[in-house]
Design an enzyme around this catalytic site. Sequence first.
Site, PDB file in Angstrom:
ATOM      1  N   ASP A  11       0.863  -1.177   0.000  1.00  0.00           N
ATOM      2  CA  ASP A  11       0.000   0.000   0.000  1.00  0.00           C
ATOM      3  C   ASP A  11       0.906   1.235   0.000  1.00  0.00           C
ATOM      4  OD1 ASP A  11       0.889   0.319   2.604  1.00  0.00           O
ATOM      5  OD2 ASP A  11      -1.106   0.318   3.515  1.00  0.00           O
ATOM      6  N   HIS A  12       0.302   2.409   0.222  1.00  0.00           N
ATOM      7  CA  HIS A  12       1.089   3.649   0.190  1.00  0.00           C
ATOM      8  C   HIS A  12       2.160   3.670   1.280  1.00  0.00           C
ATOM      9  CE1 HIS A  12      -2.435   3.995   2.718  1.00  0.00           C
ATOM     10  NE2 HIS A  12      -1.822   4.910   3.425  1.00  0.00           N
ATOM     11  N   CYS A  69       3.290  -2.937   4.032  1.00  0.00           N
ATOM     12  CA  CYS A  69       2.430  -1.799   4.352  1.00  0.00           C
ATOM     13  C   CYS A  69       3.167  -1.004   5.426  1.00  0.00           C
ATOM     14  CB  CYS A  69       1.021  -2.238   4.772  1.00  0.00           C
ATOM     15  SG  CYS A  69       0.940  -3.269   6.246  1.00  0.00           S
ATOM     16  N   GLY A  70       2.488  -0.092   6.106  1.00  0.00           N
ATOM     17  CA  GLY A  70       3.207   0.738   7.060  1.00  0.00           C
ATOM     18  C   GLY A  70       3.903  -0.094   8.135  1.00  0.00           C
ATOM     19  N   THR A  71       3.123  -0.966   8.796  1.00  0.00           N
ATOM     20  CA  THR A  71       3.662  -1.811   9.853  1.00  0.00           C
ATOM     21  C   THR A  71       3.878  -3.251   9.406  1.00  0.00           C
ATOM     22  OG1 THR A  71       1.434  -2.401  10.572  1.00  0.00           O
ATOM     23  CG2 THR A  71       2.465  -0.481  11.637  1.00  0.00           C
ATOM     24  N   GLY A  72       3.208  -3.655   8.362  1.00  0.00           N
ATOM     25  CA  GLY A  72       3.182  -5.065   7.948  1.00  0.00           C
ATOM     26  C   GLY A  72       2.041  -5.841   8.592  1.00  0.00           C
ATOM     27  N   ILE A  73       1.402  -5.242   9.593  1.00  0.00           N
ATOM     28  CA  ILE A  73       0.369  -5.979  10.334  1.00  0.00           C
ATOM     29  C   ILE A  73      -0.865  -6.214   9.457  1.00  0.00           C
ATOM     30  CG2 ILE A  73      -1.192  -5.918  12.314  1.00  0.00           C
ATOM     31  CD1 ILE A  73       0.963  -4.269  13.785  1.00  0.00           C
ATOM     32  N   GLY A  74      -1.371  -5.159   8.843  1.00  0.00           N
ATOM     33  CA  GLY A  74      -2.577  -5.317   8.024  1.00  0.00           C
ATOM     34  C   GLY A  74      -2.363  -6.279   6.871  1.00  0.00           C
ATOM     35  N   MET A  75      -1.227  -6.171   6.211  1.00  0.00           N
ATOM     36  CA  MET A  75      -0.929  -7.073   5.087  1.00  0.00           C
ATOM     37  C   MET A  75      -0.881  -8.523   5.544  1.00  0.00           C
ATOM     38  SD  MET A  75      -0.671  -5.814   2.055  1.00  0.00           S
ATOM     39  CE  MET A  75      -0.123  -4.430   1.026  1.00  0.00           C
ATOM     40  N   HIS A 102      10.897 -22.762  10.193  1.00  0.00           N
ATOM     41  CA  HIS A 102       9.825 -23.376  10.986  1.00  0.00           C
ATOM     42  C   HIS A 102       8.462 -23.273  10.319  1.00  0.00           C
ATOM     43  CE1 HIS A 102      11.903 -23.374  15.220  1.00  0.00           C
ATOM     44  NE2 HIS A 102      12.733 -23.729  14.247  1.00  0.00           N
ATOM     45  N   ARG A 135      10.788 -31.300   9.879  1.00  0.00           N
ATOM     46  CA  ARG A 135      10.194 -31.750  11.147  1.00  0.00           C
ATOM     47  C   ARG A 135       9.010 -30.898  11.574  1.00  0.00           C
ATOM     48  NH1 ARG A 135      12.864 -28.720  15.559  1.00  0.00           N
ATOM     49  NH2 ARG A 135      14.302 -27.269  14.559  1.00  0.00           N
ATOM     50  N   HIS A 136       8.836 -29.725  10.938  1.00  0.00           N
ATOM     51  CA  HIS A 136       7.709 -28.855  11.283  1.00  0.00           C
ATOM     52  C   HIS A 136       6.492 -29.053  10.379  1.00  0.00           C
ATOM     53  CE1 HIS A 136       9.920 -26.528  14.262  1.00  0.00           C
ATOM     54  NE2 HIS A 136      10.955 -26.567  13.426  1.00  0.00           N
TER      55      HIS A 136
HETATM   56  C1  RB5 Z   1      -2.040   2.796   6.333  1.00  0.00           C
HETATM   57  O1  RB5 Z   1      -2.019   4.074   6.878  1.00  0.00           O
HETATM   58  C2  RB5 Z   1      -1.599   1.783   7.364  1.00  0.00           C
HETATM   59  O2  RB5 Z   1      -2.640   1.523   8.245  1.00  0.00           O
HETATM   60  C3  RB5 Z   1      -1.152   0.504   6.690  1.00  0.00           C
HETATM   61  O3  RB5 Z   1      -0.067   0.790   5.868  1.00  0.00           O
HETATM   62  C4  RB5 Z   1      -0.691  -0.609   7.593  1.00  0.00           C
HETATM   63  O4  RB5 Z   1       0.264  -0.183   8.504  1.00  0.00           O
HETATM   64  C5  RB5 Z   1      -1.764  -1.378   8.227  1.00  0.00           C
HETATM   65  O5  RB5 Z   1      -1.542  -2.374   8.940  1.00  0.00           O
END
Ligand code: RB5
Length: 155
Positions: A11-12, A69-75, A102, A135-136
């Site tokens: 994303d952006h 993405c910004g944090t990688g969490i959403g992706m 693993h 093994r995993h």
């Molecule tokens: C977008 O602002 C941000 O929420 C996205 O890049 C990402 O960090 C979500 O997990």
Amino acid sequence: MILMRIGFGADHGGCALKDELIKHVQSKGVQVTDFGTNDPSVSVDYPKYAQLVGTAVANRDVDLGVLCCGTGIGMSIAANKIPGVRAALVHDVTTARLAKEHNNANILVMGGRLLAPALAFELLDIFLNSSFEARHQRRLDMVAELETSGRESPA
Ligand code: RB5
């Protein structure tokens, strides 16, 4: 590094890192499919790019995926909704190595607002040069079963 095809998406918040990572792997002869986005000044929705890369991986149009993405969490949350995807969010050399050894991750996820490009290059290289430890496999089979039985109470 063996010849492989990697699908990239962002994303952006991850676009700039994604573009740097593409240049990095192309310099090593990796075949790249860029699923976008390509303009970091325009806000877009990460689930769309997770789906583009995730389906390409699940359908074996590419060998591996990389999502930013910004944090990688959403992706990572979004990509892991796609059956067959094992997306791993990594932050350091240990998680990058273990994501392959693993978890046999087929998508590597990194936070574009958290990682300097040089570290992200190192994490991708470590992931690509690590090997799954068989093994995993039993746990990965159990994870795959959750794609159909995940709403049932565990036995
Ligand atoms: C977008 O602002 C941000 O929420 C996205 O890049 C990402 O960090 C979500 O997990």
